[in-house]
Design an enzyme around this catalytic site. Structure first.
Site, PDB file in Angstrom:
ATOM      1  N   GLU A 185       0.824  -1.214   0.000  1.00  0.00           N
ATOM      2  CA  GLU A 185       0.000   0.000   0.000  1.00  0.00           C
ATOM      3  C   GLU A 185       0.858   1.264   0.000  1.00  0.00           C
ATOM      4  OE1 GLU A 185      -3.124   0.524  -0.585  1.00  0.00           O
ATOM      5  OE2 GLU A 185      -3.579  -1.604  -0.759  1.00  0.00           O
ATOM      6  N   TYR A 220      -6.501   7.036   3.858  1.00  0.00           N
ATOM      7  CA  TYR A 220      -6.734   6.043   2.794  1.00  0.00           C
ATOM      8  C   TYR A 220      -5.950   4.754   3.064  1.00  0.00           C
ATOM      9  CZ  TYR A 220      -6.265   3.315  -1.339  1.00  0.00           C
ATOM     10  OH  TYR A 220      -6.246   2.233  -2.182  1.00  0.00           O
ATOM     11  N   ASP A 264     -10.039   4.809  -3.630  1.00  0.00           N
ATOM     12  CA  ASP A 264      -8.955   5.353  -4.448  1.00  0.00           C
ATOM     13  C   ASP A 264      -9.547   5.829  -5.782  1.00  0.00           C
ATOM     14  OD1 ASP A 264      -9.512   3.060  -5.862  1.00  0.00           O
ATOM     15  OD2 ASP A 264      -7.483   2.241  -5.778  1.00  0.00           O
TER      16      ASP A 264
END
Ligand code: SF4
Length: 367
Positions: free
Chosen positions: A60, A142, A160
């Site tokens: 990520e 996020y 996203d």
């Protein structure tokens, strides 16, 4: 044949039926999920096995502002060299920065090291919820939601660019981004199921990456076709609408390449904060809208090379003139140090372009 079967398997109703959307998408994911090195395979997934949080976190961080295709090789190298959080926490900063070279957004690498050390110091286990994850360096809302959902199956909505696009189309939201972000996030939240939220998050990303693609959505094979308002209205390909971006400004500067007689280049480590922070590079002037004052790192017979190096950062284009000088063994620069045997692979992309520019000039000269 497979395509037509998938097209039939869409159900009917509307995107407002969140449970129906989630069920259709998870069925599709079970047979069409992308195989990615940070994911568990289909058999392990079916057995309820969660992916390794270390690998999810690393992927990520690498995927922030970066494509899957670019990340794969870096992820492989990092996990081969540092297979777990303790190994990475114990790594030398310069080695991690060198391994990150070329991936860009170098604050991520600095935060990666800080985060690995914080997690390792706390015993090696990542927090399982968003609040705990967000308290770590380099993990914003996020990324926290993505890690919590994917690694720990927390019911978090992960939004996203792919998910924004799918959601805008599913609900036929015509308000332009970025203003529509809040609304799209709320709508995406109505779809997130209580069961398998981690798989659902990845399924949305996969759908956006492989089927509901930016320019030409493949609605004919989409598992959500019968639920999609954008498709029904024939406006899917135009969504999400976007407010036109202002043109990027251009900044100017000069990069100074000094080669000592033994071939060692003058290298400095850039300040930890700011662009390319903590990375090795050649000394430069400031980068400013108008030509900045010269700032050579030593007094020498400087030669301004033909051409320039161009590079684009998120917020501006950069044009660098390239100055070259040769130095004797006693040269004492104001900044940086001469590094015999320096490996240009450790340079960030901009500096590698500068290196290539000089090499090309020297080769042409030698020829
Ligand atoms: Fe699927 Fe097409 Fe709707 Fe995207 S726009 S969700 S590809 S039907």
């Amino acid at each position: 044949m497979r395509d037509s079967l998938e097209a039939i398997d869409t159900g009917s109703g509307s995107a407002g039926d969140g449970a129906v959307v989630a069920a259709a998408l998870l069925r599709w994911y079970d047979r069409a999920a992308r195989v990615l090195p940070w994911r568990t395979g289909p058999a392990a997934r079916a057995g309820g096995q969660r992916p390794d949080p270390y690998r999810v976190w690393l992927s990520e961080i690498m995927l922030q502002q970066t494509t899957v295709a670019s990340v794969r090789a870096y992820f492989h190298r990092f996990t081969t060299r540092w297979p777990d959080i303790h190994a990475l926490a114990g790594a030398d900063d310069a080695e991690v920065m060198a391994e990150w070279a070329g991936l860009g957004y170098y604050a991520r690498a600095r935060n990666l090291i800080a985060c690995a050390r914080a997690v390792a110091a706390a015993g090696g286990a990542f927090p399982t919820d968003c609040a705990g994850l967000q308290a770590l360096p380099g993990i914003g809302p996020y990324t926290a939601a993505a890690i919590a959902a994917i690694a720990f199956d927390a019911r978090e909505t992960v939004v996203d660019g792919n998910v924004e696009r799918v959601t805008a189309r599913l609900f036929a939201v015509t308000d332009p981004l970025p203003g529509a972000k809040k609304r799209l996030t709320a709508l995406a939240g109505t779809l997130t199921p209580a069961e398998r939220p981690g798989d659902f998050a990845q399924a949305m990303m996969d759908l956006g990456a492989t089927v509901c693609t930016p320019r030409a959505p493949r609605c004919a094979v989409c598992p959500l076709q019968g639920l999609c308002a954008g498709h029904a209205r024939g406006i899917a390909a135009d969504l999400p609408a976007k407010t036109p971006k202002a043109a990027k400004p251009t900044r100017l500067g000069t990069v100074y390449m000094v080669l000592r007689d033994d071939g060692a280049p003058l290298i400095e480590t850039r300040p930890p904060r700011g662009l390319l922070g903590g990375m090795p590079g050649f000394p430069t002037t400031d980068w400013t809208p108008d030509a900045p004052p010269p700032a050579p790192p030593l007094t020498a017979d400087w030669q301004l090379l033909p051409g320039e190096v161009r590079h684009t950062f998120t917020h501006f284009h950069l044009q660098l003139r390239v100055a070259l000088a040769h130095a004797g063994p006693a040269a004492a620069p104001d900044r940086g140090s001469f590094r015999p045997g320096f490996d240009p692979a450790a340079l960030p992309t901009l500096m590698r372009k500068c290196w290539d520019h000089v090499r090309a000039h020297l080769s042409a000269d030698a020829g």
